[in-house]
Design a protein around this motif. Sequence first.
Motif, PDB file in Angstrom:
ATOM      1  N   ASP A  40       0.419  -5.213   0.808  1.00 43.12           N
ATOM      2  CA  ASP A  40      -0.973  -4.780   0.853  1.00 43.12           C
ATOM      3  C   ASP A  40      -0.983  -3.246   0.873  1.00 43.12           C
ATOM      4  OD1 ASP A  40      -3.453  -3.915   1.970  1.00 43.12           O
ATOM      5  OD2 ASP A  40      -3.766  -5.889   2.836  1.00 43.12           O
ATOM      6  N   CYS A  43      -3.034  -1.725   4.419  1.00 42.03           N
ATOM      7  CA  CYS A  43      -2.455  -1.771   5.765  1.00 42.03           C
ATOM      8  C   CYS A  43      -0.933  -1.899   5.753  1.00 42.03           C
ATOM      9  CB  CYS A  43      -3.101  -2.889   6.583  1.00 42.03           C
ATOM     10  SG  CYS A  43      -2.735  -4.522   5.947  1.00 42.03           S
ATOM     11  N   CYS A  69      -9.417  -5.582   3.633  1.00 39.23           N
ATOM     12  CA  CYS A  69      -8.531  -4.598   3.018  1.00 39.23           C
ATOM     13  C   CYS A  69      -8.912  -4.363   1.558  1.00 39.23           C
ATOM     14  CB  CYS A  69      -7.079  -5.054   3.118  1.00 39.23           C
ATOM     15  SG  CYS A  69      -6.393  -4.762   4.762  1.00 39.23           S
TER      16      CYS A  69
HETATM   17 ZN   LIG Z   1      -4.293  -5.617   4.819  1.00 40.51          ZN
END
Ligand SMILES: [Zn+2]
Length: 80
Positions: A40, A43, A69
């Motif tokens: 990702d 994050c 996200c």
């Molecule tokens: Zn994330």
Amino acid sequence: MRMLIWLVLIYVGFKIVKGFLANRKAEEPPAKKDEEALRDPVCGVYVARDDAVIGTVEGERIYFCSMACLEKYRDQIEQK
Ligand SMILES: [Zn+2]
């Protein structure tokens, strides 16, 4: 007395069969080998392809751990 011997034999046989089936199950791989871990970009968490939230940002397919996200990433792109 013969009855008791038969019961013991059946019990032992059942245990062997059960153990055999359990071993066969254990031989199966726990997860698919082609299950790729994707990072990702927001994050930094690694997510399995099957669990990932797929976002298309500027024609590119990007994988996220959650919708939050994905939205953050889109905000970052828009700010540029
Ligand atoms: Zn994330």
